[in-house]
Design a protein around this motif. Structure first.
Motif, PDB file in Angstrom:
ATOM      1  N   THR A   8     -37.639 -10.584  14.781  1.00  0.00           N
ATOM      2  CA  THR A   8     -36.351 -11.205  14.693  1.00  0.00           C
ATOM      3  C   THR A   8     -36.349 -12.271  15.583  1.00  0.00           C
ATOM      4  OG1 THR A   8     -35.375  -8.956  14.365  1.00  0.00           O
ATOM      5  CG2 THR A   8     -34.031 -10.399  14.932  1.00  0.00           C
ATOM      6  N   GLU A  15     -35.182 -14.649   4.672  1.00  0.00           N
ATOM      7  CA  GLU A  15     -34.008 -13.628   5.124  1.00  0.00           C
ATOM      8  C   GLU A  15     -33.490 -12.586   4.030  1.00  0.00           C
ATOM      9  OE1 GLU A  15     -32.048 -16.347   2.496  1.00  0.00           O
ATOM     10  OE2 GLU A  15     -33.687 -16.759   4.003  1.00  0.00           O
ATOM     11  N   GLU A  17     -42.315 -14.100   0.202  1.00  0.00           N
ATOM     12  CA  GLU A  17     -41.744 -15.463   0.413  1.00  0.00           C
ATOM     13  C   GLU A  17     -41.567 -15.970  -1.092  1.00  0.00           C
ATOM     14  OE1 GLU A  17     -44.474 -14.528   1.977  1.00  0.00           O
ATOM     15  OE2 GLU A  17     -44.541 -15.072   3.935  1.00  0.00           O
ATOM     16  N   THR A  49     -31.351 -19.894   5.530  1.00  0.00           N
ATOM     17  CA  THR A  49     -32.083 -20.616   6.701  1.00  0.00           C
ATOM     18  C   THR A  49     -32.562 -22.142   6.071  1.00  0.00           C
ATOM     19  OG1 THR A  49     -34.215 -19.969   5.753  1.00  0.00           O
ATOM     20  CG2 THR A  49     -32.932 -18.657   7.152  1.00  0.00           C
ATOM     21  N   LEU A  79     -28.219 -12.020   5.921  1.00  0.00           N
ATOM     22  CA  LEU A  79     -28.366 -12.786   7.305  1.00  0.00           C
ATOM     23  C   LEU A  79     -28.118 -14.154   7.008  1.00  0.00           C
ATOM     24  CD1 LEU A  79     -31.722 -11.167   8.886  1.00  0.00           C
ATOM     25  CD2 LEU A  79     -29.113 -11.107   9.430  1.00  0.00           C
ATOM     26  N   SER A  88     -30.471 -10.839   2.214  1.00  0.00           N
ATOM     27  CA  SER A  88     -29.358 -11.769   1.754  1.00  0.00           C
ATOM     28  C   SER A  88     -28.059 -11.586   2.771  1.00  0.00           C
ATOM     29  CB  SER A  88     -28.815 -11.234   0.326  1.00  0.00           C
ATOM     30  OG  SER A  88     -28.632  -9.898   0.480  1.00  0.00           O
ATOM     31  N   ARG A 116     -34.724 -20.261  12.122  1.00  0.00           N
ATOM     32  CA  ARG A 116     -33.681 -20.850  11.259  1.00  0.00           C
ATOM     33  C   ARG A 116     -33.047 -21.816  12.297  1.00  0.00           C
ATOM     34  NH1 ARG A 116     -29.103 -16.471   9.537  1.00  0.00           N
ATOM     35  NH2 ARG A 116     -29.385 -15.607  11.529  1.00  0.00           N
ATOM     36  N   ARG A 139     -38.396 -14.524  -2.507  1.00  0.00           N
ATOM     37  CA  ARG A 139     -37.206 -15.106  -1.730  1.00  0.00           C
ATOM     38  C   ARG A 139     -36.950 -16.412  -2.392  1.00  0.00           C
ATOM     39  NH1 ARG A 139     -35.702 -10.482  -0.176  1.00  0.00           N
ATOM     40  NH2 ARG A 139     -36.155  -9.843   2.064  1.00  0.00           N
ATOM     41  N   PHE A 170     -37.638 -15.408  13.560  1.00  0.00           N
ATOM     42  CA  PHE A 170     -36.927 -15.432  12.394  1.00  0.00           C
ATOM     43  C   PHE A 170     -35.586 -16.493  13.001  1.00  0.00           C
ATOM     44  CE2 PHE A 170     -32.963 -14.827  10.093  1.00  0.00           C
ATOM     45  CZ  PHE A 170     -33.384 -15.003   8.819  1.00  0.00           C
ATOM     46  N   GLU A 171     -35.101 -16.038  14.080  1.00  0.00           N
ATOM     47  CA  GLU A 171     -33.701 -16.822  14.655  1.00  0.00           C
ATOM     48  C   GLU A 171     -34.427 -18.213  15.184  1.00  0.00           C
ATOM     49  OE1 GLU A 171     -30.787 -16.442  14.489  1.00  0.00           O
ATOM     50  OE2 GLU A 171     -31.178 -14.514  13.517  1.00  0.00           O
ATOM     51  N   ASN A 200     -40.987 -13.143   9.325  1.00  0.00           N
ATOM     52  CA  ASN A 200     -40.317 -12.011   8.259  1.00  0.00           C
ATOM     53  C   ASN A 200     -40.670 -10.659   9.038  1.00  0.00           C
ATOM     54  OD1 ASN A 200     -43.080 -11.121   8.103  1.00  0.00           O
ATOM     55  ND2 ASN A 200     -43.392 -12.297   6.197  1.00  0.00           N
ATOM     56  N   ASN A 221     -34.891 -20.875   1.792  1.00  0.00           N
ATOM     57  CA  ASN A 221     -34.796 -19.452   2.423  1.00  0.00           C
ATOM     58  C   ASN A 221     -35.893 -18.425   2.013  1.00  0.00           C
ATOM     59  OD1 ASN A 221     -31.996 -20.458   2.685  1.00  0.00           O
ATOM     60  ND2 ASN A 221     -31.471 -19.900   0.614  1.00  0.00           N
TER      61      ASN A 221
END
Length: 451
Positions: A308, A77, A58, A84, A81, A79, A315, A61, A311-312, A305, A74
């Protein structure tokens, strides 16, 4: 060969008796060993798996986001995607360091990784000097020699410096320096020729200001260690109360500490419209350590991380709402299943002191676990002996080992979390084994070292 190494180390005994400063030879050897290993073993070649996520995770990122002009944001994610949004997932000290290196040497390049690990090597080698001074002041020159050189040359002590792009090495260095400063401010030195009376830290005002600054940087590196800040400050104040302006100086240190945190808090309020105490991921980490399916390990498969769907959610909801949602779910589950939480806590206590199991082959895993547990057991027994013998600052170190693991017992634990305590475990373990030898006077012990 061991005899020659001992003779070489003993040559550092040319310092005046009572001088606790570590020899620079200790630093240069520790530094050279680390840099040579890191360079020759190519540990700076970070695997580009999932768009270089292992390059600082993290923190890496966030550093990429900073270096490419997208702000402190961010943390997860790849790059492709997309962004966030702003984050306070990790404190800013180490991401800012990575971002500075990225600006100079490129984002996710081998050269950037080498430079960051080089910085780690410098800090880890300087930590060896702090280990020496703490051991000298609180125990003996013999303890300082063995503890300092053990930290300098023992592979387990340097593993995070030469392999990990994360804050452990920085935090361990800063925490060791704080303890050295505290001992200097209270003029603790068992081996001093002159009787202690005045502070060795120079101006008490300057020392207190430095104390506040160091703790401010520590807070911006890893907030967990702040549990120890009040204990350390009060311990110094008790020992320096009769000196001029003691209370005023402590207040000034508090002001410096708050000043270090204020820009970060203002930034967080501006982007989140809420007060964020240093970092905003506690709810998520609590769920990952204690939610349904937890068994003492962190549920990495349900982390944003890795998963999925999470993560969504992260975001869509934004960091603060997502963290609160997961934190509320964790608290509800722990209230409904207190036995599960207790079982997880007991496992984590064991993992913290005796090793977090991994899926490595037994031939590799067993020596690692035995080494990890041996250092813990020897250090804890050394602490018990230090308390019994009323060694200087033993009570202060006891507070470190009691207070600072508490968040890890209740949330989740990894082996790297113990690294800031390992300088003290090293000193305590050496004291334990030195105490098993024949009793002798301090003068006799010193004479034996010099011959």
């Amino acid at each position: 060969m061991l005899e020659r190494l001992w003779t070489w180390m003993k040559a550092d005994g040319s310092r005046a008796q009572g001088d606790p400063r570590a020899p620079w030879r200790l630093f240069w050897v520790a530094f050279a060993v680390r840099v040579l290993y890191m360079t020759l073993a190519h540990t700076y070649r970070i695997h580009p798996f999932v768009d270089h996520f292992q390059f600082g995770w993290e923190a890496g990122r966030i550093a990429r986001s900073l270096a490419t002009g997208h702000g402190y944001a961010n943390p997860f994610e790849p790059s492709f995607l997309g962004p966030t949004g702003p984050t306070a997932w990790v404190p800013p000290a180490y991401p800012l360091l990575i971002a500075g290196v990225f600006k100079l040497f490129g984002v996710y390049t081998n050269l950037s990784a080498w430079v960051l690990l080089f910085i780690n090597c410098v800090l880890s080698a300087l930590t060896a000097m702090g280990v020496w001074e703490i051991a000298y002041r609180c125990y003996s020159r013999a303890n300082a020699i063995w503890s300092g050189w053990l930290w300098a040359l023992y592979p387990a002590a340097m593993q995070y410096a030469v392999r990990w792009l994360w804050e452990m090495t920085l935090t361990t260095f800063l925490f060791t320096v704080v303890l050295v400063l505290a001992l200097r401010m209270r003029s603790i030195n068992r081996n001093a020729v002159a009787s202690p009376g005045s502070s060795e830290a120079g101006s008490q005002t300057g020392a207190w200001l430095l104390f506040g600054l160091l703790w401010g940087i520590i807070a911006l590196s890893t907030s967990t260690l702040l549990l120890f800040l009040p204990v350390c400050g009060i311990w110094i104040l008790i020992g320096t109360w009769n000196r001029p302006h003691a209370l005023r100086n402590a207040v000034l240190a508090g002001i410096v500490f708050i000043a270090c945190l204020t820009p970060w808090e203002i930034r967080n309020y501006q982007v989140f419209h809420a007060f964020v105490p240093i970092r905003g991921n506690l709810g998520v980490e609590t769920y990952l350590g204690n939610g349904p399916g937890s068994n003492g390990w962190v549920m990495v498969y349900d982390h944003p991380n890795m998963a999925t769907n999470q993560f969504e959610l992260y975001r869509q909801m934004g960091e603060l709402r997502y963290a609160k949602m997961r934190g509320d779910a964790a608290k509800a589950y722990m209230r409904a299943h207190p036995g599960h939480f207790l079982a997880n806590t007991l496992k984590r206590m064991y993992f913290f002191w005796f090793g977090v199991p991994s899926d490595a082959p037994l031939r590799l895993e067993l020596p690692r676990m035995l080494n990890y547990g041996f250092v813990s057991l020897a250090g804890l027994l050394g602490l018990a002996l230090s308390l019994r013998n009323r060694m200087p600052a033993a009570g202060l170190v006891a507070w470190i080992l009691v207070l600072l693991p508490l968040p890890y017992y209740t949330v989740f634990v990894q082996a790297r979390f113990r690294h800031p305590f390992e300088p003290f475990l090293t000193i305590l373990a050496i004291y334990l084994f030195q105490s098993t030898g024949p009793r002798r006077t301090e003068a006799g012990g010193q004479k034996a070292l010099e011959t």
